[in-house]
Scaffold this motif. Structure first.
Motif, PDB file in Angstrom:
ATOM      1  N   ALA A   1       0.827  -1.208   0.000  1.00  0.00           N
ATOM      2  CA  ALA A   1       0.000   0.000   0.000  1.00  0.00           C
ATOM      3  C   ALA A   1       0.861   1.257   0.000  1.00  0.00           C
ATOM      4  O   ALA A   1       0.553   2.232  -0.700  1.00  0.00           O
ATOM      5  CB  ALA A   1      -0.938  -0.011   1.209  1.00  0.00           C
ATOM      6  N   LEU A   2       1.944   1.242   0.766  1.00  0.00           N
ATOM      7  CA  LEU A   2       2.844   2.401   0.794  1.00  0.00           C
ATOM      8  C   LEU A   2       3.528   2.617  -0.556  1.00  0.00           C
ATOM      9  O   LEU A   2       3.616   3.747  -1.036  1.00  0.00           O
ATOM     10  CB  LEU A   2       3.902   2.228   1.884  1.00  0.00           C
ATOM     11  N   VAL A   3       4.000   1.536  -1.173  1.00  0.00           N
ATOM     12  CA  VAL A   3       4.649   1.660  -2.477  1.00  0.00           C
ATOM     13  C   VAL A   3       3.665   2.220  -3.502  1.00  0.00           C
ATOM     14  O   VAL A   3       3.983   3.147  -4.250  1.00  0.00           O
ATOM     15  CB  VAL A   3       5.221   0.297  -2.942  1.00  0.00           C
ATOM     16  N   LEU A   4       2.462   1.648  -3.536  1.00  0.00           N
ATOM     17  CA  LEU A   4       1.459   2.123  -4.493  1.00  0.00           C
ATOM     18  C   LEU A   4       1.023   3.547  -4.187  1.00  0.00           C
ATOM     19  O   LEU A   4       0.806   4.348  -5.100  1.00  0.00           O
ATOM     20  CB  LEU A   4       0.259   1.179  -4.507  1.00  0.00           C
ATOM     21  N   GLY A   5       0.907   3.887  -2.909  1.00  0.00           N
ATOM     22  CA  GLY A   5       0.534   5.253  -2.531  1.00  0.00           C
ATOM     23  C   GLY A   5       1.600   6.264  -2.923  1.00  0.00           C
ATOM     24  O   GLY A   5       1.289   7.337  -3.445  1.00  0.00           O
ATOM     25  N   LEU A   6       2.862   5.929  -2.666  1.00  0.00           N
ATOM     26  CA  LEU A   6       3.951   6.821  -3.057  1.00  0.00           C
ATOM     27  C   LEU A   6       4.024   6.970  -4.570  1.00  0.00           C
ATOM     28  O   LEU A   6       4.252   8.062  -5.094  1.00  0.00           O
ATOM     29  CB  LEU A   6       5.281   6.314  -2.506  1.00  0.00           C
ATOM     30  N   PHE A   7       3.811   5.856  -5.281  1.00  0.00           N
ATOM     31  CA  PHE A   7       3.822   5.935  -6.741  1.00  0.00           C
ATOM     32  C   PHE A   7       2.668   6.797  -7.239  1.00  0.00           C
ATOM     33  O   PHE A   7       2.846   7.615  -8.145  1.00  0.00           O
ATOM     34  CB  PHE A   7       3.722   4.538  -7.358  1.00  0.00           C
ATOM     35  N   ALA A   8       1.502   6.640  -6.639  1.00  0.00           N
ATOM     36  CA  ALA A   8       0.342   7.446  -7.054  1.00  0.00           C
ATOM     37  C   ALA A   8       0.588   8.925  -6.801  1.00  0.00           C
ATOM     38  O   ALA A   8       0.237   9.770  -7.632  1.00  0.00           O
ATOM     39  CB  ALA A   8      -0.909   6.977  -6.320  1.00  0.00           C
ATOM     40  N   GLY A   9       1.200   9.249  -5.667  1.00  0.00           N
ATOM     41  CA  GLY A   9       1.509  10.652  -5.380  1.00  0.00           C
ATOM     42  C   GLY A   9       2.504  11.220  -6.372  1.00  0.00           C
ATOM     43  O   GLY A   9       2.336  12.345  -6.867  1.00  0.00           O
TER      44      GLY A   9
ATOM     45  N   LEU B   1      -0.283   2.727 -13.216  1.00  0.00           N
ATOM     46  CA  LEU B   1       0.960   2.101 -13.658  1.00  0.00           C
ATOM     47  C   LEU B   1       1.795   1.606 -12.475  1.00  0.00           C
ATOM     48  O   LEU B   1       2.766   0.879 -12.662  1.00  0.00           O
ATOM     49  CB  LEU B   1       1.775   3.068 -14.509  1.00  0.00           C
ATOM     50  N   GLY B   2       1.421   1.990 -11.274  1.00  0.00           N
ATOM     51  CA  GLY B   2       2.125   1.528 -10.079  1.00  0.00           C
ATOM     52  C   GLY B   2       2.107   0.019  -9.923  1.00  0.00           C
ATOM     53  O   GLY B   2       2.992  -0.548  -9.284  1.00  0.00           O
TER      54      GLY B   2
END
Length: 88
Positions: A24-32, A43-44
């Motif tokens: 969730a953190l990786v995807l959240g950081l990628f989304a940001g 694309l995350g």
């Protein structure tokens, strides 16, 4: 970047929770970052694939250098011994 995605599917019970948080953190950081850079946030999900491809490219370069005892750059062969001795 690969193992947390695999671990969410491969583990069970309380072990899965930290991996799910990491994903969730990786995807959240990628989304940001995607929002700031005007890139599609979905694309995350390709982050693990990109990590695997990076590993394959580095592994391939390492094997090539070891098998050919050096690297090839713009038609010139640079020997590993010279590269290690910083003579090139």
């Amino acid at each position: 970047f690969v193992w947390p995605f695999v671990a969410v599917l491969a583990t069970h019970g309380w072990t899965r929770a930290p991996y799910a948080v990491a994903v969730a953190l990786v995807l959240g950081l990628f989304a940001g970052a995607a929002r700031e850079q005007k890139v599609r946030p979905w694309l995350g999900v390709a982050v693990p694939l990109a990590a695997i491809l990076f590993i394959v490219v580095v592994w391939n370069a390492m094997l090539y250098a070891l098998i050919h005892r050096g690297i090839e750059w713009r038609g010139t062969h640079y020997a590993l011994d010279e590269l290690r001795a910083n003579k090139v």
